[in-house]
Design a protein around this motif. Structure first.
Motif, PDB file in Angstrom:
ATOM      1  N   TRP A  56       0.854  -1.190   0.000  1.00 26.29           N
ATOM      2  CA  TRP A  56       0.000   0.000   0.000  1.00 26.29           C
ATOM      3  C   TRP A  56       0.887   1.236   0.000  1.00 26.29           C
ATOM      4  CZ3 TRP A  56      -4.541   1.001   3.988  1.00 26.29           C
ATOM      5  CH2 TRP A  56      -5.257   2.148   3.582  1.00 26.29           C
ATOM      6  N   VAL A  58       1.772   5.378  -1.410  1.00 23.66           N
ATOM      7  CA  VAL A  58       1.103   6.674  -1.466  1.00 23.66           C
ATOM      8  C   VAL A  58       0.338   6.831  -2.780  1.00 23.66           C
ATOM      9  CG1 VAL A  58       1.460   9.169  -1.496  1.00 23.66           C
ATOM     10  CG2 VAL A  58       2.802   7.745   0.052  1.00 23.66           C
ATOM     11  N   ASP A  59       0.915   6.360  -3.878  1.00 25.10           N
ATOM     12  CA  ASP A  59       0.308   6.576  -5.186  1.00 25.10           C
ATOM     13  C   ASP A  59      -0.458   5.376  -5.727  1.00 25.10           C
ATOM     14  OD1 ASP A  59       1.277   9.251  -5.505  1.00 25.10           O
ATOM     15  OD2 ASP A  59       3.267   8.395  -5.811  1.00 25.10           O
ATOM     16  N   GLU A  60      -0.143   4.166  -5.238  1.00 23.41           N
ATOM     17  CA  GLU A  60      -0.851   2.993  -5.735  1.00 23.41           C
ATOM     18  C   GLU A  60      -0.676   1.820  -4.780  1.00 23.41           C
ATOM     19  OE1 GLU A  60       0.684   1.292  -9.313  1.00 23.41           O
ATOM     20  OE2 GLU A  60       2.766   1.712  -8.781  1.00 23.41           O
ATOM     21  N   SER A  62       0.436  -1.685  -5.114  1.00 23.55           N
ATOM     22  CA  SER A  62       1.168  -2.381  -6.182  1.00 23.55           C
ATOM     23  C   SER A  62       1.540  -3.797  -5.770  1.00 23.55           C
ATOM     24  CB  SER A  62       2.441  -1.604  -6.542  1.00 23.55           C
ATOM     25  OG  SER A  62       3.228  -1.398  -5.385  1.00 23.55           O
ATOM     26  N   PHE A 108      -0.214  12.985   3.396  1.00 25.53           N
ATOM     27  CA  PHE A 108      -0.433  12.131   2.240  1.00 25.53           C
ATOM     28  C   PHE A 108      -1.756  11.377   2.303  1.00 25.53           C
ATOM     29  CE2 PHE A 108       4.246  12.423   2.533  1.00 25.53           C
ATOM     30  CZ  PHE A 108       4.532  12.893   1.263  1.00 25.53           C
ATOM     31  N   ARG A 111      -3.893  10.831  -0.840  1.00 21.36           N
ATOM     32  CA  ARG A 111      -3.256   9.977  -1.834  1.00 21.36           C
ATOM     33  C   ARG A 111      -3.330   8.504  -1.415  1.00 21.36           C
ATOM     34  NH1 ARG A 111       2.392  12.927  -2.882  1.00 21.36           N
ATOM     35  NH2 ARG A 111       2.761  11.088  -4.184  1.00 21.36           N
ATOM     36  N   TYR A 112      -3.157   8.219  -0.113  1.00 23.42           N
ATOM     37  CA  TYR A 112      -3.335   6.851   0.386  1.00 23.42           C
ATOM     38  C   TYR A 112      -4.761   6.383   0.109  1.00 23.42           C
ATOM     39  CZ  TYR A 112       1.037   6.126   3.006  1.00 23.42           C
ATOM     40  OH  TYR A 112       2.349   5.917   3.360  1.00 23.42           O
ATOM     41  N   SER A 115      -5.357   5.670  -3.615  1.00 25.41           N
ATOM     42  CA  SER A 115      -4.740   4.436  -4.103  1.00 25.41           C
ATOM     43  C   SER A 115      -5.547   3.218  -3.677  1.00 25.41           C
ATOM     44  CB  SER A 115      -3.288   4.322  -3.621  1.00 25.41           C
ATOM     45  OG  SER A 115      -3.219   4.194  -2.212  1.00 25.41           O
ATOM     46  N   SER A 118      -8.906   3.080  -5.690  1.00 26.11           N
ATOM     47  CA  SER A 118      -8.662   2.560  -7.031  1.00 26.11           C
ATOM     48  C   SER A 118      -8.454   1.044  -6.996  1.00 26.11           C
ATOM     49  CB  SER A 118      -7.438   3.242  -7.638  1.00 26.11           C
ATOM     50  OG  SER A 118      -7.093   2.674  -8.871  1.00 26.11           O
TER      51      SER A 118
END
Length: 406
Positions: A56, A58-60, A62, A108, A111-112, A115, A118
């Motif tokens: 997990w 900040v931006d995604e 992954s 942040f 942003r968390y 992500s 999404s």
């Protein structure tokens, strides 16, 4: 069903092992399992086949590549964890670190949240279980809104102990954090403690034991151990303050007077290793106490022990007690909240040590009851049969997981 588990890390701790065991068995039952973690620098267990692990960020959110997971502690991390000075400094700065983490999350936060939103839109999970009750606490409010009735918070340790920690730093109340969620506990004792918080009166609460595949444990216990250790008592736990391993060392000093050829084998690692080694030196037990370190498969060592001992101040549902009993190894434990009394109920108080007495009395009682068990020399089949382990069988426990949100 499609399950998502959220945890801080998958390091060499009992909590991580519990989540991975559950994930593997859910996969066996035909379910889909994903695990999202905050850290990927300390993954110390093999990830079961079919389980997807994500970071997990900040931006995604992954996926973590297969070459980043599994295996023993690296030499570098072992060396780092054994430097007591660094650990002491980190311990002293922990409250400030907690505040820094929350300040960072404020900066942040959106942003968390984006992500994870999404990630959820691409993976329609049926059940989401968050075991983070120490780190990223304010995320619970966001996650409970995002996943709604699918969202559960799982307590693996005594809530009273968790909420009383100095580093349990929150901007929101307990009710605001957890009151909107469905709450799980790995023992009935945990649920009983949660019921004592009026802020959580409106939350649905369910006890689901940790799941065990006893046939797998028995199979793994038959793997060969290269070194011969002779007769020994075993302890399996992280070397942290809550586990109180020093009690075992002091009690073993008494035990060894009646059993001079016996050893104490300590499995696990942690910041207190150096101080515990100093206690061993002070007690003149250097030749009788073995610090084995972290072990990804402890079962052969447990299965060859005369007795397993646990001396914690608090637990959740200590899996190592159940694992030892399933291998026919008797157990002595402090009657700490929560778990040991539930597990050892068929054995009665002769195998539990009260914490409501002076420390010297706790140590003496540990030694006295351990000596009694050693002299009894129980048959393995008797230990297994008398422990009523069907409570923790995989079919019974998985049925409870499958009933969530049905």
């Amino acid at each position: 069903m499609n399950y998502l588990f959220i945890n801080n890390a998958l390091s060499g701790t009992g909590g991580s092992r519990v989540i991975l065991n559950l994930a593997a068995i859910l996969i066996d039952f035909g379910h889909k399992v994903s695990i999202v973690i905050d850290r990927d620098d300390n993954i110390d267990y093999e990830i079961p086949v079919g389980v997807d692990v994500y970071l997990w960020g900040v931006d995604e959110v992954s996926p973590i590549s297969a070459d980043r997971v599994g295996g023993e502690y690296s030499n570098e991390r072992r060396k780092y964890r054994q430097v007591s000075l660094i650990k002491n400094i980190k311990q002293a700065l922990r409250p400030f670190k907690a505040k820094f983490v929350f300040i960072k999350e404020i900066l942040f936060n959106s942003r968390y949240e984006a992500s994870m939103t999404s990630f959820y839109s691409k993976n329609k999970f049926d059940v989401v279980v968050n075991s983070n009750v120490y780190i990223g606490l304010d995320r619970h409010i966001f996650l409970s809104r995002l996943f709604s009735e699918k969202y559960y918070v799982n307590f693996h340790n005594s809530p009273k102990e968790i909420f009383s920690r100095r580093d349990f730093f929150v901007r929101s109340s307990i009710g605001e954090l957890f009151g909107r969620s469905k709450l799980l506990g790995v023992s009935q004792g945990i649920i009983d403690e949660l019921n004592q918080y009026r802020e959580l009166d409106g939350a649905q609460k369910t006890a689901i034991y940790n799941v065990f595949d006893f046939s797998l444990i028995k199979g793994r216990s038959e793997e060969k151990v290269t070194e011969f250790l002779g007769d020994y008592i075993i302890s399996v736990s992280s070397l942290t303050q809550r586990k109180r391993v020093e009690r075992l060392i002091y009690s073993f000093e008494i035990i060894s007077k009646s059993h001079p050829n016996l050893k104490l084998l300590i499995l696990g690692d942690g910041e207190l290793k150096s101080s515990l080694q100093n206690i061993v030196e002070e007690c003149s037990l250097k030749d009788k106490v073995v610090f084995y370190g972290f072990c990804s498969n402890p079962y052969p060592l447990i299965a060859s022990a005369r007795l397993l001992m646990l001396a914690s101040d608090s637990e959740g549902l200590p899996t190592v007690i159940i694992e030892a009993l399933s291998l026919g190894i008797p157990v002595i434990s402090t009657n700490c909240p929560t778990g040991p009394e539930e597990i050892l109920a068929p054995w009665g108080n002769d195998y539990l040590i009260s914490l409501h007495q002076p420390e010297s009395a706790i140590v003496s009682e540990l030694a006295e009851k351990a000596n009694r068990v050693l002299e009894s020399d129980y048959d393995r089949e008797y230990v297994i049969k008398n422990s009523q382990l069907e409570r923790f069988e995989r079919d019974r426990v998985i049925a409870k997981w499958e009933s969530l949100n049905v």
